[in-house]
Design a protein around this motif. Sequence first.
Motif, PDB file in Angstrom:
ATOM      1  N   VAL A 148       0.837  -1.208   0.000  1.00  0.00           N
ATOM      2  CA  VAL A 148       0.000   0.000   0.000  1.00  0.00           C
ATOM      3  C   VAL A 148       0.868   1.251   0.000  1.00  0.00           C
ATOM      4  O   VAL A 148       0.616   2.197  -0.745  1.00  0.00           O
ATOM      5  CB  VAL A 148      -0.955  -0.021   1.211  1.00  0.00           C
ATOM      6  CG1 VAL A 148      -1.616   1.337   1.394  1.00  0.00           C
ATOM      7  CG2 VAL A 148      -2.030  -1.081   1.021  1.00  0.00           C
ATOM      8  N   GLN A 149       1.905   1.259   0.829  1.00  0.00           N
ATOM      9  CA  GLN A 149       2.774   2.428   0.882  1.00  0.00           C
ATOM     10  C   GLN A 149       3.733   2.470  -0.313  1.00  0.00           C
ATOM     11  O   GLN A 149       3.967   3.528  -0.893  1.00  0.00           O
ATOM     12  CB  GLN A 149       3.573   2.419   2.188  1.00  0.00           C
ATOM     13  CG  GLN A 149       2.702   2.587   3.431  1.00  0.00           C
ATOM     14  CD  GLN A 149       3.511   2.542   4.715  1.00  0.00           C
ATOM     15  OE1 GLN A 149       4.708   2.827   4.724  1.00  0.00           O
ATOM     16  NE2 GLN A 149       2.856   2.170   5.815  1.00  0.00           N
ATOM     17  N   GLY A 150       4.264   1.293  -0.666  1.00  0.00           N
ATOM     18  CA  GLY A 150       5.270   1.252  -1.718  1.00  0.00           C
ATOM     19  C   GLY A 150       4.741   1.591  -3.096  1.00  0.00           C
ATOM     20  O   GLY A 150       5.451   2.177  -3.922  1.00  0.00           O
ATOM     21  N   LEU A 151       3.491   1.243  -3.366  1.00  0.00           N
ATOM     22  CA  LEU A 151       2.925   1.478  -4.695  1.00  0.00           C
ATOM     23  C   LEU A 151       1.980   2.677  -4.750  1.00  0.00           C
ATOM     24  O   LEU A 151       1.395   2.952  -5.790  1.00  0.00           O
ATOM     25  CB  LEU A 151       2.183   0.223  -5.181  1.00  0.00           C
ATOM     26  CG  LEU A 151       3.068  -0.990  -5.480  1.00  0.00           C
ATOM     27  CD1 LEU A 151       2.215  -2.165  -5.949  1.00  0.00           C
ATOM     28  CD2 LEU A 151       4.119  -0.656  -6.532  1.00  0.00           C
ATOM     29  N   GLY A 152       1.824   3.359  -3.647  1.00  0.00           N
ATOM     30  CA  GLY A 152       0.980   4.552  -3.669  1.00  0.00           C
ATOM     31  C   GLY A 152      -0.499   4.263  -3.709  1.00  0.00           C
ATOM     32  O   GLY A 152      -1.282   5.091  -4.206  1.00  0.00           O
ATOM     33  N   PHE A 153      -0.925   3.091  -3.178  1.00  0.00           N
ATOM     34  CA  PHE A 153      -2.356   2.780  -3.131  1.00  0.00           C
ATOM     35  C   PHE A 153      -3.057   3.503  -1.985  1.00  0.00           C
ATOM     36  O   PHE A 153      -4.252   3.393  -1.823  1.00  0.00           O
ATOM     37  CB  PHE A 153      -2.578   1.273  -2.976  1.00  0.00           C
ATOM     38  CG  PHE A 153      -2.542   0.520  -4.268  1.00  0.00           C
ATOM     39  CD1 PHE A 153      -3.606   0.575  -5.163  1.00  0.00           C
ATOM     40  CD2 PHE A 153      -1.439  -0.244  -4.610  1.00  0.00           C
ATOM     41  CE1 PHE A 153      -3.570  -0.115  -6.360  1.00  0.00           C
ATOM     42  CE2 PHE A 153      -1.401  -0.948  -5.811  1.00  0.00           C
ATOM     43  CZ  PHE A 153      -2.465  -0.877  -6.686  1.00  0.00           C
ATOM     44  N   GLN A 154      -2.298   4.241  -1.173  1.00  0.00           N
ATOM     45  CA  GLN A 154      -2.927   4.894  -0.030  1.00  0.00           C
ATOM     46  C   GLN A 154      -2.485   6.345   0.080  1.00  0.00           C
ATOM     47  O   GLN A 154      -1.315   6.682  -0.097  1.00  0.00           O
ATOM     48  CB  GLN A 154      -2.567   4.161   1.266  1.00  0.00           C
ATOM     49  CG  GLN A 154      -3.209   4.764   2.502  1.00  0.00           C
ATOM     50  CD  GLN A 154      -3.108   3.844   3.694  1.00  0.00           C
ATOM     51  OE1 GLN A 154      -3.151   2.640   3.558  1.00  0.00           O
ATOM     52  NE2 GLN A 154      -2.996   4.406   4.871  1.00  0.00           N
ATOM     53  N   LYS A 155      -3.446   7.227   0.388  1.00  0.00           N
ATOM     54  CA  LYS A 155      -3.162   8.627   0.694  1.00  0.00           C
ATOM     55  C   LYS A 155      -3.259   8.816   2.201  1.00  0.00           C
ATOM     56  O   LYS A 155      -3.868   8.015   2.903  1.00  0.00           O
ATOM     57  CB  LYS A 155      -4.189   9.538   0.017  1.00  0.00           C
ATOM     58  CG  LYS A 155      -4.283   9.396  -1.495  1.00  0.00           C
ATOM     59  CD  LYS A 155      -5.404  10.288  -2.017  1.00  0.00           C
ATOM     60  CE  LYS A 155      -5.573  10.132  -3.518  1.00  0.00           C
ATOM     61  NZ  LYS A 155      -6.690  10.952  -4.026  1.00  0.00           N
ATOM     62  N   ASN A 156      -2.681   9.893   2.703  1.00  0.00           N
ATOM     63  CA  ASN A 156      -2.865  10.207   4.109  1.00  0.00           C
ATOM     64  C   ASN A 156      -4.328  10.503   4.376  1.00  0.00           C
ATOM     65  O   ASN A 156      -4.982  11.218   3.610  1.00  0.00           O
ATOM     66  CB  ASN A 156      -2.024  11.429   4.495  1.00  0.00           C
ATOM     67  CG  ASN A 156      -0.630  11.036   4.951  1.00  0.00           C
ATOM     68  OD1 ASN A 156      -0.341   9.862   5.105  1.00  0.00           O
ATOM     69  ND2 ASN A 156       0.215  12.034   5.162  1.00  0.00           N
ATOM     70  N   ASP A 157      -4.848   9.979   5.468  1.00  0.00           N
ATOM     71  CA  ASP A 157      -6.215  10.280   5.851  1.00  0.00           C
ATOM     72  C   ASP A 157      -6.213  11.375   6.902  1.00  0.00           C
ATOM     73  O   ASP A 157      -5.175  11.730   7.469  1.00  0.00           O
ATOM     74  CB  ASP A 157      -6.894   9.012   6.393  1.00  0.00           C
ATOM     75  CG  ASP A 157      -6.196   8.485   7.622  1.00  0.00           C
ATOM     76  OD1 ASP A 157      -6.673   8.764   8.722  1.00  0.00           O
ATOM     77  OD2 ASP A 157      -5.162   7.803   7.473  1.00  0.00           O
ATOM     78  N   ILE A 159      -7.324  11.478   9.946  1.00  0.00           N
ATOM     79  CA  ILE A 159      -6.961  11.088  11.303  1.00  0.00           C
ATOM     80  C   ILE A 159      -5.443  11.024  11.463  1.00  0.00           C
ATOM     81  O   ILE A 159      -4.879  11.489  12.458  1.00  0.00           O
ATOM     82  CB  ILE A 159      -7.595   9.733  11.676  1.00  0.00           C
ATOM     83  CG1 ILE A 159      -9.123   9.804  11.494  1.00  0.00           C
ATOM     84  CG2 ILE A 159      -7.255   9.353  13.104  1.00  0.00           C
ATOM     85  CD1 ILE A 159      -9.793  10.898  12.297  1.00  0.00           C
ATOM     86  N   THR A 160      -4.747  10.450  10.465  1.00  0.00           N
ATOM     87  CA  THR A 160      -3.288  10.429  10.502  1.00  0.00           C
ATOM     88  C   THR A 160      -2.732  11.842  10.502  1.00  0.00           C
ATOM     89  O   THR A 160      -1.770  12.158  11.229  1.00  0.00           O
ATOM     90  CB  THR A 160      -2.738   9.650   9.293  1.00  0.00           C
ATOM     91  OG1 THR A 160      -3.239   8.314   9.321  1.00  0.00           O
ATOM     92  CG2 THR A 160      -1.213   9.611   9.316  1.00  0.00           C
ATOM     93  N   ASP A 161      -3.319  12.717   9.705  1.00  0.00           N
ATOM     94  CA  ASP A 161      -2.889  14.120   9.670  1.00  0.00           C
ATOM     95  C   ASP A 161      -3.004  14.766  11.050  1.00  0.00           C
ATOM     96  O   ASP A 161      -2.143  15.550  11.457  1.00  0.00           O
ATOM     97  CB  ASP A 161      -3.723  14.907   8.658  1.00  0.00           C
ATOM     98  CG  ASP A 161      -3.391  14.534   7.216  1.00  0.00           C
ATOM     99  OD1 ASP A 161      -2.311  13.948   7.003  1.00  0.00           O
ATOM    100  OD2 ASP A 161      -4.208  14.817   6.322  1.00  0.00           O
ATOM    101  N   LEU A 166      -0.499  16.902  16.014  1.00  0.00           N
ATOM    102  CA  LEU A 166      -0.322  16.918  17.458  1.00  0.00           C
ATOM    103  C   LEU A 166       1.117  16.579  17.853  1.00  0.00           C
ATOM    104  O   LEU A 166       1.670  17.157  18.803  1.00  0.00           O
ATOM    105  CB  LEU A 166      -1.301  15.938  18.111  1.00  0.00           C
ATOM    106  CG  LEU A 166      -2.788  16.298  18.026  1.00  0.00           C
ATOM    107  CD1 LEU A 166      -3.649  15.154  18.544  1.00  0.00           C
ATOM    108  CD2 LEU A 166      -3.084  17.581  18.791  1.00  0.00           C
ATOM    109  N   LYS A 167       1.727  15.626  17.132  1.00  0.00           N
ATOM    110  CA  LYS A 167       3.122  15.266  17.406  1.00  0.00           C
ATOM    111  C   LYS A 167       4.037  16.473  17.230  1.00  0.00           C
ATOM    112  O   LYS A 167       4.895  16.759  18.077  1.00  0.00           O
ATOM    113  CB  LYS A 167       3.556  14.139  16.469  1.00  0.00           C
ATOM    114  CG  LYS A 167       5.004  13.675  16.673  1.00  0.00           C
ATOM    115  CD  LYS A 167       5.481  12.807  15.533  1.00  0.00           C
ATOM    116  CE  LYS A 167       5.721  13.660  14.276  1.00  0.00           C
ATOM    117  NZ  LYS A 167       6.386  12.879  13.187  1.00  0.00           N
ATOM    118  N   SER A 181     -10.600  18.936   9.711  1.00  0.00           N
ATOM    119  CA  SER A 181     -10.560  17.603   9.123  1.00  0.00           C
ATOM    120  C   SER A 181     -10.822  17.683   7.628  1.00  0.00           C
ATOM    121  O   SER A 181     -11.500  18.586   7.137  1.00  0.00           O
ATOM    122  CB  SER A 181     -11.608  16.699   9.775  1.00  0.00           C
ATOM    123  OG  SER A 181     -11.301  16.497  11.129  1.00  0.00           O
ATOM    124  N   THR A 182     -10.286  16.700   6.910  1.00  0.00           N
ATOM    125  CA  THR A 182     -10.561  16.602   5.481  1.00  0.00           C
ATOM    126  C   THR A 182     -11.384  15.352   5.223  1.00  0.00           C
ATOM    127  O   THR A 182     -11.467  14.470   6.053  1.00  0.00           O
ATOM    128  CB  THR A 182      -9.247  16.519   4.673  1.00  0.00           C
ATOM    129  OG1 THR A 182      -8.622  15.260   4.983  1.00  0.00           O
ATOM    130  CG2 THR A 182      -8.304  17.652   5.036  1.00  0.00           C
TER     131      THR A 182
END
Length: 548
Positions: A148-157, A159-161, A166-167, A181-182
């Motif tokens: 998922v990460q290596g091939l770009g099948f996922q964008k940041n959501d 909640i992760t943002d 916060l970090k 939120s987006t």
Amino acid sequence: MSSTFLQINPTDNLLVALQDLKKGTIIQHADTEITLQDDIAAKHKFTTVAIPKDGNAYMYGVLVGHASQDIPRGGLIHTFNLHHASQDFVGKQKDYTWNSPDVTKFQNRTFNGYHRADGQVGTQNYWLVIPLVFCENRNIELLKNAFVQGLGFQKNDSITDQVIRLKNQYASGEQLSLGASTTEAIIAKSPLFPNVDGIKFLTHESGCGENKDDSMNLCTLLAGYCVNPNVGGISILSLGCQHSQIEVFKEKLKEKDSNFSKPIHFFEQQQDEGSGVDNLLNEVVLKTFEGLIEINKIDRKPAPLSALRLGVKCGGSDGFSGISANPAIGHTADLLVGLGGTVMIAEFPELCGVEQELQNRSVNAEVADNFGKMMREYAKRAAAVGAGFDMNPSPGNIKDGLITDAIKSAGAAKKAGSSPIVDALGYGQYATQTGLNLVCTPGNDVLATTGMAGAGATIQLFTTGLGTPTGNPISPMVKLSTNTRLAEKLPEIIDIDCGPIIRGEKTVEEMGEEVLEYIIQLASGEITTKAMDLGQDDFMFWRRGVSL
């Protein structure tokens, strides 16, 4: 439709409130006046006649309960005065004649799908990675993250943002605060493989340490996922010592398709002694990547609507389910059957009370008897553990007007439309007959949707009155709200609002046609559902035996 109440069947002695009604309100019904004896909340039911203790309550034209105390005319029915009751069923009793709806509007329509060698047509083109036993779940998760990460099948959501935000705030000594939120979709196509709609990774808690039949049935279900035309190729991981052996799986796959020709690769961890898990996973990565290259060569091409394979399901139901969204997709189902397509309805506990009607709709006595046998076996199994179909309505169902299982079931059955029933399938069996199929599953949302995908559903319609985010890894899930309030409250999970039916702005037939138009776009890859955008890939195997 009245703006305040509805009688579903002329023989019913219960009416449905379409809006909140106050005690003392006078209702005009069937040339008589009914004075309400209680406050009636929208979606709840009240009586047209006095029902004495042990008397019968009818809705949808069938028995739905016995009165546990005297209920006055115009009185609210609820758990304190009505308990579950349903009519018995005795097999096919009469011939059934079906008048198909007018399908002229859709007769020459097509969708752009993926044509498979076995003649089926998929609405998606997925590579599937599955474990034969729960021991491989960690490896599946590692592979999922890598691809998922290596091939770009996922964008940041969103909640992760928020976590990243916060970090950074904490690290810099700032006051913690959340940003806007987006609603950006989580799942995306890889630019490297434009004809691959995604890689799907299943995990489960079965395959060993259980009743051996469950491990065999798992292989049967997973074989159905591989045969499903939405799957282009498969990587299968096995530990080696489990009940669900690779050879057992191959036998189940051959039973479903003796000429299975999709790319499929098997990997057994214990077979490669000394090589280590990293070498195993590296081999999985290589073969899966090669497989993605292969299935990316397949293009979408036009197919008739008869090639669609539709599953229908309801969950988080409310008192409007049986009069808006369920009959709407029931009409969609009838349209598709009229066009030569395949439809499946699951949830056997939610067919309790309408068995006789469904048996009479069966194309022959064999289908009717098979359905009846499975219903009785299911009820017997439930009774053996101190349960029963009468315990099916959830607290949310009851709060929103579904007081007995028979009331819930009679409304749930509306999803099946009115076409003849061509087959009754056990859990894990694959639908081979065009037309309406009954698929034996629990009422549990994920167990049912998992079962229909294993039976070959390439799209599923899921109605809800309370809201549920259920999805499926390989069979896109379309969410339909029974009421507009839900669609406005949870827009991130609802695709189609059937509330206009309740308001009298659209007919069931009009909404059913709109749903079919949506399906055509979805099947062609022109749109995605909210569950797909959220990456809601729920998979749960129905284990019926004990763990050992």
